[in-house]
Motif scaffolding. Structure first.
Motif, PDB file in Angstrom:
ATOM      1  N   CYS A  11      23.674  23.796  47.838  1.00 53.51           N
ATOM      2  CA  CYS A  11      24.393  24.599  48.844  1.00 53.51           C
ATOM      3  C   CYS A  11      25.902  24.532  48.597  1.00 53.51           C
ATOM      4  O   CYS A  11      26.602  25.543  48.673  1.00 53.51           O
ATOM      5  N   SER A  12      26.395  23.304  48.272  1.00 51.16           N
ATOM      6  CA  SER A  12      27.845  23.172  48.048  1.00 51.16           C
ATOM      7  C   SER A  12      28.265  23.979  46.834  1.00 51.16           C
ATOM      8  O   SER A  12      29.277  24.687  46.856  1.00 51.16           O
ATOM      9  N   LEU A  13      27.478  23.891  45.763  1.00 55.38           N
ATOM     10  CA  LEU A  13      27.816  24.643  44.551  1.00 55.38           C
ATOM     11  C   LEU A  13      27.800  26.140  44.824  1.00 55.38           C
ATOM     12  O   LEU A  13      28.696  26.875  44.395  1.00 55.38           O
ATOM     13  N   ALA A  14      26.770  26.553  45.582  1.00 55.55           N
ATOM     14  CA  ALA A  14      26.675  27.982  45.914  1.00 55.55           C
ATOM     15  C   ALA A  14      27.890  28.400  46.736  1.00 55.55           C
ATOM     16  O   ALA A  14      28.474  29.467  46.526  1.00 55.55           O
ATOM     17  N   GLY A  15      28.285  27.521  47.669  1.00 53.81           N
ATOM     18  CA  GLY A  15      29.467  27.820  48.506  1.00 53.81           C
ATOM     19  C   GLY A  15      30.707  27.970  47.654  1.00 53.81           C
ATOM     20  O   GLY A  15      31.495  28.907  47.818  1.00 53.81           O
ATOM     21  N   LEU A  16      30.857  27.021  46.695  1.00 53.95           N
ATOM     22  CA  LEU A  16      32.034  27.080  45.814  1.00 53.95           C
ATOM     23  C   LEU A  16      32.041  28.361  44.982  1.00 53.95           C
ATOM     24  O   LEU A  16      33.067  29.001  44.785  1.00 53.95           O
ATOM     25  N   LEU A  17      30.831  28.719  44.516  1.00 53.82           N
ATOM     26  CA  LEU A  17      30.715  29.935  43.699  1.00 53.82           C
ATOM     27  C   LEU A  17      31.109  31.167  44.512  1.00 53.82           C
ATOM     28  O   LEU A  17      31.864  32.036  44.039  1.00 53.82           O
ATOM     29  N   VAL A  18      30.618  31.210  45.767  1.00 58.03           N
ATOM     30  CA  VAL A  18      30.953  32.356  46.633  1.00 58.03           C
ATOM     31  C   VAL A  18      32.462  32.397  46.860  1.00 58.03           C
ATOM     32  O   VAL A  18      33.105  33.457  46.772  1.00 58.03           O
ATOM     33  N   LEU A  19      33.055  31.204  47.071  1.00 57.28           N
ATOM     34  CA  LEU A  19      34.504  31.133  47.307  1.00 57.28           C
ATOM     35  C   LEU A  19      35.256  31.626  46.067  1.00 57.28           C
ATOM     36  O   LEU A  19      36.182  32.439  46.153  1.00 57.28           O
ATOM     37  N   PHE A  20      34.816  31.147  44.880  1.00 57.92           N
ATOM     38  CA  PHE A  20      35.457  31.508  43.620  1.00 57.92           C
ATOM     39  C   PHE A  20      35.406  33.025  43.414  1.00 57.92           C
ATOM     40  O   PHE A  20      36.420  33.683  43.149  1.00 57.92           O
ATOM     41  N   VAL A  21      34.190  33.578  43.603  1.00 57.29           N
ATOM     42  CA  VAL A  21      34.028  35.029  43.390  1.00 57.29           C
ATOM     43  C   VAL A  21      34.869  35.799  44.415  1.00 57.29           C
ATOM     44  O   VAL A  21      35.505  36.808  44.087  1.00 57.29           O
ATOM     45  N   SER A  22      34.916  35.285  45.667  1.00 51.51           N
ATOM     46  CA  SER A  22      35.706  35.990  46.689  1.00 51.51           C
ATOM     47  C   SER A  22      37.180  36.018  46.298  1.00 51.51           C
ATOM     48  O   SER A  22      37.844  37.049  46.402  1.00 51.51           O
ATOM     49  N   VAL A  23      37.676  34.854  45.816  1.00 54.89           N
ATOM     50  CA  VAL A  23      39.089  34.805  45.423  1.00 54.89           C
ATOM     51  C   VAL A  23      39.343  35.795  44.294  1.00 54.89           C
ATOM     52  O   VAL A  23      40.312  36.570  44.312  1.00 54.89           O
ATOM     53  N   LEU A  24      38.423  35.802  43.307  1.00 54.21           N
ATOM     54  CA  LEU A  24      38.587  36.746  42.190  1.00 54.21           C
ATOM     55  C   LEU A  24      38.664  38.175  42.694  1.00 54.21           C
ATOM     56  O   LEU A  24      39.539  38.956  42.297  1.00 54.21           O
ATOM     57  N   LEU A  25      37.742  38.528  43.592  1.00 50.26           N
ATOM     58  CA  LEU A  25      37.680  39.919  44.055  1.00 50.26           C
ATOM     59  C   LEU A  25      38.888  40.271  44.921  1.00 50.26           C
ATOM     60  O   LEU A  25      39.458  41.357  44.794  1.00 50.26           O
ATOM     61  N   ILE A  26      39.280  39.308  45.782  1.00 51.24           N
ATOM     62  CA  ILE A  26      40.441  39.585  46.649  1.00 51.24           C
ATOM     63  C   ILE A  26      41.677  39.827  45.783  1.00 51.24           C
ATOM     64  O   ILE A  26      42.416  40.787  45.965  1.00 51.24           O
ATOM     65  N   ARG A  27      41.858  38.949  44.788  1.00 45.33           N
ATOM     66  CA  ARG A  27      43.042  39.112  43.929  1.00 45.33           C
ATOM     67  C   ARG A  27      42.953  40.394  43.102  1.00 45.33           C
ATOM     68  O   ARG A  27      43.952  41.039  42.819  1.00 45.33           O
ATOM     69  N   THR A  28      41.742  40.774  42.717  1.00 50.22           N
ATOM     70  CA  THR A  28      41.594  41.984  41.899  1.00 50.22           C
ATOM     71  C   THR A  28      41.915  43.237  42.709  1.00 50.22           C
ATOM     72  O   THR A  28      42.624  44.124  42.239  1.00 50.22           O
ATOM     73  N   TYR A  29      41.410  43.288  43.923  1.00 50.71           N
ATOM     74  CA  TYR A  29      41.510  44.559  44.647  1.00 50.71           C
ATOM     75  C   TYR A  29      42.653  44.616  45.665  1.00 50.71           C
ATOM     76  O   TYR A  29      42.916  45.663  46.222  1.00 50.71           O
ATOM     77  N   THR A  30      43.329  43.477  45.889  1.00 50.18           N
ATOM     78  CA  THR A  30      44.488  43.552  46.798  1.00 50.18           C
ATOM     79  C   THR A  30      45.742  43.048  46.136  1.00 50.18           C
ATOM     80  O   THR A  30      46.797  43.014  46.723  1.00 50.18           O
ATOM     81  N   TRP A  31      45.656  42.657  44.879  1.00 49.91           N
ATOM     82  CA  TRP A  31      46.766  41.995  44.232  1.00 49.91           C
ATOM     83  C   TRP A  31      46.914  42.558  42.819  1.00 49.91           C
ATOM     84  O   TRP A  31      45.908  42.904  42.224  1.00 49.91           O
ATOM     85  N   PRO A  32      48.049  42.734  42.190  1.00 48.30           N
ATOM     86  CA  PRO A  32      49.332  42.328  42.732  1.00 48.30           C
ATOM     87  C   PRO A  32      49.840  43.290  43.801  1.00 48.30           C
ATOM     88  O   PRO A  32      49.762  44.500  43.609  1.00 48.30           O
ATOM     89  N   GLU A  33      50.285  42.731  44.901  1.00 45.99           N
ATOM     90  CA  GLU A  33      50.908  43.556  45.922  1.00 45.99           C
ATOM     91  C   GLU A  33      52.393  43.352  45.814  1.00 45.99           C
ATOM     92  O   GLU A  33      52.878  42.249  45.954  1.00 45.99           O
ATOM     93  N   ARG A  34      53.069  44.391  45.557  1.00 43.94           N
ATOM     94  CA  ARG A  34      54.513  44.261  45.459  1.00 43.94           C
ATOM     95  C   ARG A  34      55.160  45.263  46.390  1.00 43.94           C
ATOM     96  O   ARG A  34      54.887  46.445  46.324  1.00 43.94           O
ATOM     97  N   ALA A  35      55.981  44.731  47.281  1.00 46.01           N
ATOM     98  CA  ALA A  35      56.709  45.636  48.171  1.00 46.01           C
ATOM     99  C   ALA A  35      57.725  46.361  47.308  1.00 46.01           C
ATOM    100  O   ALA A  35      58.635  45.757  46.778  1.00 46.01           O
ATOM    101  N   VAL A  36      57.513  47.632  47.116  1.00 42.07           N
ATOM    102  CA  VAL A  36      58.411  48.395  46.249  1.00 42.07           C
ATOM    103  C   VAL A  36      59.400  49.162  47.106  1.00 42.07           C
ATOM    104  O   VAL A  36      59.038  49.863  48.015  1.00 42.07           O
ATOM    105  N   ARG A  37      60.667  48.943  46.785  1.00 41.97           N
ATOM    106  CA  ARG A  37      61.671  49.699  47.521  1.00 41.97           C
ATOM    107  C   ARG A  37      61.637  51.130  46.989  1.00 41.97           C
ATOM    108  O   ARG A  37      61.782  51.364  45.804  1.00 41.97           O
ATOM    109  N   GLN A  38      61.377  52.056  47.877  1.00 47.11           N
ATOM    110  CA  GLN A  38      61.376  53.457  47.469  1.00 47.11           C
ATOM    111  C   GLN A  38      62.791  54.004  47.574  1.00 47.11           C
ATOM    112  O   GLN A  38      63.434  53.854  48.592  1.00 47.11           O
TER     113      GLN A  38
END
Ligand SMILES: CCCCCCCC/C=C\CCCCCCCC(=O)N[C@@H](CC(C)C)C(=O)O
Ligand SMILES: [Zn+2]
Ligand SMILES: [Zn+2]
Length: 510
Positions: A11-38
Motif C-alpha cells: 500500500c505504501s509503495l502504491a501510495g508513493l507511486l501515485v504521488l510520484f505520477v501525480s507530481v509528474l502530471l501536475i508539473r507537466t500540465y501546469t508547469w512551467p507557469e511563468r507570469a509573462v508581462r504583456q
C-alpha cells in the motif's frame, strides 16, 4: 501478521507511486507557469513584401555571394573582395548611404559601422551585428560553384547564404525598405558589419567595440548571428523552436607537441613522436569532458519547450528533477545535442613527417575545446593534463576565453522580449527558448557595452541543413530569405517600444 505487513508495504509503495505520477502530471500540465508581462506592442507596418521588393532582395543576396570575401587566416584575407563588398552595399542600398538620419564609418579598412539616429534620445540605443567575411569553400566538392549565387529549385546557393551574408543583406535591405517608406525610428540603433569574424574579429568588431566604449556608448541590447529556429533537430520536439543564444561557450585551443628522436626508419625508436602524440589525442577523444547537463542554461531551454514534446517526452522534459540523468545520456548521442551538454573536444590539425623512411623529430596537433558555461578555461586545462598524463607531450595555449556572461531573459528584459515577440509574429507563433550558443560570435567584444547580448539567426534549420554551415552546398530558400528580412523589418520597428513596459495582463505562456 507477515501478510498484514506485506500488504502495508504494498500500500505504501502504491501510495508513493501515485504521488510520484501525480507530481509528474501536475508539473507537466501546469508547469512551467511563468507570469509573462504583456507589453503594448504597436502593429509593425508592411509585413508582406511586394514582388518587386522580393526580386530586389534576392538579387542583393546573389550579388553579395558573388564577391568572394574569404578569410583564410588572420593574415590572409581576400582584401580585394572585402573592398569590393563595401562599394557593393553602397550601390545596392542607396537610401541607407544617403539618409540624413544615418552616419557611416569604416573600421579596419573593411568593417562598417552605421548609426541610425532615432527621435527619442531618452531611449537607449541597440545594435545589430553581422559579418561580411566567409570561410573558404572547396569548389570541387560542391554541386554548384560556391561563389556563383546560383538559384536552383527555390534555393540560392553559395558560401555565406547562411553564414552570414543573408543576415547582413537582410538587415540593410530591411532598413532600405523602411527608409523608402519614410520610417523614422524612435530608438537609435547601430549596425556593425565586421570583416574578419571568421578569423577572430580582431581588426573589425573588436576595434568597433573599443571605439564605441571610448565614446561611452551603452547599448540596451545587441543581436548577432547565432542559433537558428530548429526544426526536427531534437527528437520528439514536434514544432519549430527558436533558440535565442543568451550566452556562448568559451573556447580553448591547444597545441600539443612531442619532440622525439629522429632517424632512419630501418631502426626506429621504440616510441615515435607520432605514436606518443597519437596516443595522447586519442585519450582526449576517448575521454570526453564531463556531462554538465543541468549545470548551465541548457536545462531551462528544455523546460521552456517541455510542452512541445510528444507524449511521453513532454512528461520527461517537464520533470527534469527526476529524469535529468536519462535525458543527458540521450542528448549525448548526437553531435549537435552533445555540444549543448558538455565541453566538446575537437581534434582539428595533426602534423608530422616528411618522407616514408624518415622518422620525424616532431609531431604537433591542435585541439579545440568549446567550453560549457559551467566550466572555465583553467578547469578544462587541468582535465586535459590529467587525461594525457604524459610529460613528453608539451601543451601550449594558442588562444582561450571563458564562457560569456548570461544575458537577461526574463519578462522585464526589453531586448529579449522584443526579440521573442518578433520571432513569434514572423515565425507563425513559434515558441522561443533561451539557449547556449555553441559557436563564437563577434558579439563577445561588446560585453563591456551591454548585459543583453542575443545570438539568433532568423532562419529555420532542419537536421540535414546543419552541415551546410561552414560545409558543402550552403544554401537558403527564397522563402526563408524573405522571412529573414521580415524579421529585421519588424525587429527594428518593435524596438521602438517605450523603455518602460506597460503591464497589460498576466498569463501563462512559454
Ligand atoms: C539542443 C540542440 C540544439 C542544437 C542546435 C545546433 C544548431 C547549430 C546551428 C548553428 C551553429 C551556431 C553557430 C553560431 C555562429 C558561429 C559562428 C562561427 O563560426 N564563429 C567562429 C568564431 C571563431 C572565433 C573563428 C567559431 O569557430 O565559433
Ligand atoms: Zn558567422
Ligand atoms: Zn562562420
Amino acid at each position: 501478521m507477515a501478510a498484514l505487513c506485506g500488504r502495508a508495504v504494498v500500500c505504501s509503495l502504491a501510495g508513493l507511486l501515485v504521488l510520484f505520477v501525480s507530481v509528474l502530471l501536475i508539473r507537466t500540465y501546469t508547469w512551467p507557469e511563468r507570469a509573462v508581462r504583456q507589453w503594448h506592442w504597436k502593429e509593425p507596418s508592411g509585413m508582406e513584401l511586394m514582388e518587386e521588393e522580393k526580386e530586389q532582395l534576392i538579387e542583393a543576396l546573389k550579388g553579395a555571394i558573388r564577391i568572394p570575401t574569404v578569410s583564410f587566416s588572420e593574415d590572409k584575407q581576400n582584401t580585394t573582395a572585402l573592398a569590393e563588398f563595401g562599394k557593393y552595399i553602397e550601390k545596392v542600398f542607396p537610401n541607407v548611404f544617403s539618409s540624413k538620419l544615418i552616419t557611416h564609418e569604416v573600421f579596419g579598412n573593411y568593417s562598417h559601422l552605421f548609426k541610425v539616429n532615432g527621435s527619442d534620445h531618452t531611449l537607449q540605443p541597440y545594435m545589430l551585428l553581422a559579418h561580411l567575411d566567409v570561410v573558404p569553400a572547396t569548389p570541387e566538392s560542391w554541386e554548384v560553384s560556391p561563389f556563383s549565387g546560383v538559384e536552383q529549385d527555390g534555393y540560392i546557393y553559395g558560401r555565406g547564404t547562411l553564414d552570414d551574408k543573408s543576415s547582413l543583406i537582410g538587415i540593410l535591405q530591411a532598413l532600405e525598405f523602411l527608409l523608402k517608406k519614410g520610417y523614422k525610428p524612435c530608438r537609435s540603433f547601430y549596425i556593425g558589419l565586421g570583416h574578419d569574424e571568421e578569423v577572430f574579429g580582431h581588426r573589425g568588431a573588436k576595434i568597433m567595440a573599443e571605439e564605441l566604449k571610448n565614446r561611452k556608448v551603452k547599448l540596451a541590447f545587441l543581436v548577432d548571428e547565432g542559433l537558428p529556429v530548429i526544426d526536427g533537430i531534437i527528437p520528439g520536439l514536434n514544432c519549430p523552436v527558436a533558440l535565442i543564444g543568451i550566452t556562448e561557450k568559451g573556447s580553448l585551443t591547444l597545441k600539443l607537441t612531442v619532440n622525439g628522436s629522429p632517424g632512419h626508419s630501418s631502426f626506429p625508436p621504440l616510441e615515435s613522436s607520432i605514436g606518443i602524440l597519437s596516443a595522447a589525442v586519442s585519450r582526449l577523444e576517448q575521454n570526453p569532458m564531463p556531462n554538465k547537463f543541468g549545470e548551465g542554461p541548457e536545462r531551462a531551454m528544455f523546460e521552456h519547450v517541455a510542452s512541445k514534446f510528444v507524449f511521453p517526452l513532454n512528461i520527461v522534459m517537464a520533470n527534469l528533477w527526476a529524469f535529468s540523468l536519462v535525458v543527458s545520456r540521450f542528448l549525448a548521442q548526437s553531435s549537435s545535442t552533445n555540444a549543448m551538454i558538455r565541453t566538446t573536444t575537437a581534434l582539428t590539425i595533426f602534423q608530422s613527417g616528411i618522407k616514408s623512411n624518415v622518422v620525424p623529430p616532431t609531431a604537433t596537433a591542435t585541439v579545440n575545446f568549446r567550453i560549457h558555461p559551467a566550466q572555465t578555461v583553467k578547469e578544462v586545462l587541468d582535465i586535459v593534463r590529467k587525461t594525457i598524463q604524459d610529460e613528453r607531450v608539451e601543451l601550449s595555449v594558442m588562444n582561450s576565453f571563458d564562457p560569456l556572461p548570461v544575458s537577461s531573459h526574463d519578462v522585464e528584459s526589453v531586448g529579449y522580449q522584443i526579440l521573442q515577440h518578433t520571432i513569434h509574429s514572423v515565425f507563425s507563433g513559434a515558441p522561443s527558448a533561451p539557449a547556449v550558443c555553441i559557436g563564437n560570435t563577434d558579439s563577445r567584444y561588446f560585453v563591456p557595452l551591454t548585459n543583453n547580448i542575443y545570438r539568433f539567426n532568423p532562419v529555420i534549420l532542419k537536421k540535414e541543413d546543419l552541415n551546410r554551415i561552414h560545409g558543402l552546398n550552403e544554401r537558403i530558400s527564397k522563402e526563408a530569405l524573405e522571412r529573414l528580412v521580415q524579421f529585421y523589418f519588424q525587429l527594428i520597428q518593435n524596438a521602438d517600444i517605450d523603455k518602460i513596459p506597460i503591464p497589460h495582463r498576466a498569463t501563462h505562456e512559454l
